[in-house]
Motif scaffolding. Sequence first.
Motif, mmCIF file in Angstrom:
data_model
loop_
_atom_site.group_PDB
_atom_site.id
_atom_site.type_symbol
_atom_site.label_atom_id
_atom_site.label_comp_id
_atom_site.label_asym_id
_atom_site.label_seq_id
_atom_site.Cartn_x
_atom_site.Cartn_y
_atom_site.Cartn_z
ATOM 1 N N GLY A 28 0.806 -1.217 0.000
ATOM 2 C CA GLY A 28 0.000 0.000 0.000
ATOM 3 C C GLY A 28 0.836 1.262 0.000
ATOM 4 N N GLU A 29 1.957 1.222 0.701
ATOM 5 C CA GLU A 29 2.835 2.388 0.726
ATOM 6 C C GLU A 29 3.389 2.687 -0.665
ATOM 7 O OE1 GLU A 29 4.406 1.930 5.346
ATOM 8 O OE2 GLU A 29 5.688 1.302 3.684
ATOM 9 N N LEU A 30 3.758 1.657 -1.396
ATOM 10 C CA LEU A 30 4.266 1.868 -2.755
ATOM 11 C C LEU A 30 3.192 2.456 -3.667
ATOM 12 C CD1 LEU A 30 6.415 -1.346 -3.383
ATOM 13 C CD2 LEU A 30 7.216 0.949 -2.820
ATOM 14 N N ALA A 73 2.805 6.091 -2.854
ATOM 15 C CA ALA A 73 3.892 6.863 -3.463
ATOM 16 C C ALA A 73 3.691 6.977 -4.972
ATOM 17 C CB ALA A 73 5.233 6.204 -3.148
ATOM 18 N N TRP A 74 3.208 5.891 -5.586
ATOM 19 C CA TRP A 74 2.923 5.915 -7.030
ATOM 20 C C TRP A 74 1.878 6.983 -7.343
ATOM 21 C CZ3 TRP A 74 -1.342 5.223 -10.168
ATOM 22 C CH2 TRP A 74 -1.107 4.944 -11.523
ATOM 23 N N ALA A 75 0.800 6.999 -6.564
ATOM 24 C CA ALA A 75 -0.276 7.960 -6.807
ATOM 25 C C ALA A 75 0.208 9.398 -6.601
ATOM 26 C CB ALA A 75 -1.461 7.650 -5.895
ATOM 27 N N LYS A 76 1.009 9.610 -5.579
ATOM 28 C CA LYS A 76 1.523 10.961 -5.319
ATOM 29 C C LYS A 76 2.414 11.427 -6.467
ATOM 30 C CE LYS A 76 3.875 13.689 -1.757
ATOM 31 N NZ LYS A 76 4.550 13.643 -0.429
ATOM 32 N N THR A 77 3.218 10.524 -7.004
ATOM 33 C CA THR A 77 4.074 10.861 -8.140
ATOM 34 C C THR A 77 3.242 11.170 -9.383
ATOM 35 O OG1 THR A 77 5.849 9.461 -7.276
ATOM 36 C CG2 THR A 77 5.942 10.031 -9.617
ATOM 37 N N VAL A 78 2.203 10.371 -9.596
ATOM 38 C CA VAL A 78 1.328 10.604 -10.747
ATOM 39 C C VAL A 78 0.635 11.957 -10.622
ATOM 40 C CG1 VAL A 78 -0.752 9.793 -11.911
ATOM 41 C CG2 VAL A 78 1.018 8.160 -11.225
ATOM 42 N N TRP A 79 0.209 12.301 -9.412
ATOM 43 C CA TRP A 79 -0.410 13.614 -9.169
ATOM 44 C C TRP A 79 0.548 14.735 -9.582
ATOM 45 C CZ3 TRP A 79 0.875 16.761 -4.577
ATOM 46 C CH2 TRP A 79 0.107 17.926 -4.485
ATOM 47 N N TRP A 139 0.907 9.547 1.416
ATOM 48 C CA TRP A 139 0.261 10.699 0.771
ATOM 49 C C TRP A 139 -1.023 11.046 1.530
ATOM 50 C CZ3 TRP A 139 -2.592 10.889 -4.551
ATOM 51 C CH2 TRP A 139 -2.725 12.224 -4.972
ATOM 52 N N PRO A 140 -0.913 11.759 2.637
ATOM 53 C CA PRO A 140 -2.087 12.035 3.474
ATOM 54 C C PRO A 140 -2.968 13.176 2.992
ATOM 55 C CG PRO A 140 -0.127 12.953 4.480
ATOM 56 C CD PRO A 140 0.343 12.212 3.262
ATOM 57 N N ALA A 141 -2.533 13.895 1.967
ATOM 58 C CA ALA A 141 -3.238 15.120 1.594
ATOM 59 C C ALA A 141 -4.418 14.901 0.657
ATOM 60 C CB ALA A 141 -2.260 16.092 0.947
ATOM 61 N N ALA A 142 -4.515 13.749 0.044
ATOM 62 C CA ALA A 142 -5.551 13.536 -0.972
ATOM 63 C C ALA A 142 -6.937 13.400 -0.343
ATOM 64 C CB ALA A 142 -5.229 12.283 -1.774
ATOM 65 N N ASN A 143 -7.959 13.778 -1.126
ATOM 66 C CA ASN A 143 -9.343 13.527 -0.745
ATOM 67 C C ASN A 143 -9.667 12.080 -1.106
ATOM 68 O OD1 ASN A 143 -9.901 16.257 0.049
ATOM 69 N ND2 ASN A 143 -9.967 16.793 -2.118
ATOM 70 N N VAL A 144 -10.048 11.281 -0.121
ATOM 71 C CA VAL A 144 -10.169 9.840 -0.316
ATOM 72 C C VAL A 144 -11.624 9.440 -0.561
ATOM 73 C CG1 VAL A 144 -9.822 7.575 0.727
ATOM 74 C CG2 VAL A 144 -8.128 9.385 1.056
ATOM 75 N N GLY A 196 -1.493 10.425 -24.679
ATOM 76 C CA GLY A 196 -0.336 11.300 -24.684
ATOM 77 C C GLY A 196 0.277 11.540 -23.322
ATOM 78 N N PHE A 197 -0.287 10.919 -22.277
ATOM 79 C CA PHE A 197 0.267 11.119 -20.931
ATOM 80 C C PHE A 197 1.644 10.460 -20.859
ATOM 81 C CE2 PHE A 197 0.633 10.880 -16.339
ATOM 82 C CZ PHE A 197 0.007 12.066 -15.925
ATOM 83 N N PRO A 198 2.587 11.074 -20.134
ATOM 84 C CA PRO A 198 3.942 10.492 -20.040
ATOM 85 C C PRO A 198 3.913 9.094 -19.423
ATOM 86 C CG PRO A 198 3.916 12.751 -19.217
ATOM 87 C CD PRO A 198 2.489 12.367 -19.444
ATOM 88 N N THR A 199 4.993 8.372 -19.631
ATOM 89 C CA THR A 199 5.104 7.018 -19.087
ATOM 90 C C THR A 199 5.015 7.059 -17.571
ATOM 91 O OG1 THR A 199 6.495 6.345 -20.938
ATOM 92 C CG2 THR A 199 6.524 4.956 -18.984
ATOM 93 N N LEU A 200 4.135 6.236 -17.026
ATOM 94 C CA LEU A 200 3.879 6.223 -15.595
ATOM 95 C C LEU A 200 4.936 5.387 -14.861
ATOM 96 C CD1 LEU A 200 0.061 5.668 -15.981
ATOM 97 C CD2 LEU A 200 1.087 7.671 -14.893
ATOM 98 N N PRO A 201 5.177 5.672 -13.574
ATOM 99 C CA PRO A 201 6.137 4.884 -12.812
ATOM 100 C C PRO A 201 5.783 3.394 -12.840
ATOM 101 C CG PRO A 201 5.460 6.819 -11.570
ATOM 102 C CD PRO A 201 4.566 6.753 -12.779
ATOM 103 N N GLY A 202 6.795 2.550 -13.025
ATOM 104 C CA GLY A 202 6.592 1.119 -13.069
ATOM 105 C C GLY A 202 6.292 0.581 -14.459
ATOM 106 N N PHE A 203 6.043 1.465 -15.416
ATOM 107 C CA PHE A 203 5.716 1.038 -16.777
ATOM 108 C C PHE A 203 6.794 1.443 -17.771
ATOM 109 C CE2 PHE A 203 1.682 1.245 -14.549
ATOM 110 C CZ PHE A 203 1.060 0.070 -14.931
ATOM 111 N N GLU A 204 7.981 1.801 -17.250
ATOM 112 C CA GLU A 204 9.065 2.204 -18.134
ATOM 113 C C GLU A 204 9.506 1.047 -19.022
ATOM 114 O OE1 GLU A 204 8.985 2.473 -14.888
ATOM 115 O OE2 GLU A 204 9.205 4.590 -14.334
#
Length: 306
Positions: free
Chosen positions: A38-40, A43-49, A78-83, A298-306
């Motif tokens: 879940g932590e990963l 972090a993935w979601a925060k990076t995508v944001w 990432w505690p700041a997101a609206n869940v 056209g979105f850039p390559t997401l983390p983990g999909f390089e």
Amino acid sequence: MQPERFDHFMARANAAYYATHDFSQDFTTAPELTQVFGELLGAWAKTVWAMMGAPEGIMLAEAGPGRGVLMADAMRVWPAANVHLLETSPRLRAQQAARVPRATWHESLATIPPGPLILLANEFLDALPVRQFVRRPTGWVERHVSHGAYVEIPTDYPLPDDPEGSVREVNEAALDFCAALAVRGAIALFIDYGPAQSAPGESVQAIAGGKYADPLTTPGTADLTAHVDFAAIKARHNAQGPVKQNEFLTALGLFQRSDALARKNPARAEALKLAARRLTAPEAMGSLFKCLALCPKGFPTLPGFE
């Protein structure tokens, strides 16, 4: 009583199962194995944001959040997101509220407010109901259920010209869910099991009491799942992947994070090591599970999909 189409039967059976059963007694999902999972994803979601331009009012949603473990772990990063949590079971909502008290709950994607959205879904699509078709000498028939047995009814549903005896599964619910995400321009990460390419074959299985069971017997007492057709989703929507779960989690730093936790808490070191191995070993979850991300064109390559 008229025969019930199999996907309707499966939907009804799973709704009853999750409303009344503790699934952790029957199977273990990745978030339940280790907090690192879940932590990963947090972090993935925060990076995508950040890749989205860090829009204000970002919403982080989870479909099929189980007991709320994944989201609780993600929010440490990432505690700041609206869940927002997509959950229909009152029993599971109560468990989720204990772990993620400030979440907003929804029965469907339609009630999540407009705005920028990142959605996580681990072992969600596999529980959505599939239609089942069998190729007979006279053509395709669709499976229905009546009195605990299959009933085959001729159909004109468009399907490939497969050999006699072939089985095809079509998950219209999964395709509709992905279509709704695409319309609103959301970014969604799906982690689930199934082959990377579409192929004929029967994959529906039932788990009850931690053992395989007859999917047609006593509906509501077993968890019914089917392999996800990742290729069918990708054929209809802009997506990255699928990649194997072991490749995805390794790229996100699964082993480094597990090792760091182990150094802080030596008593948990062996459990963390075993969990990381189970998530990545090809003979365990590493190759069977795949990761697929929906994103705008056209979105850039997401983390983990390089």
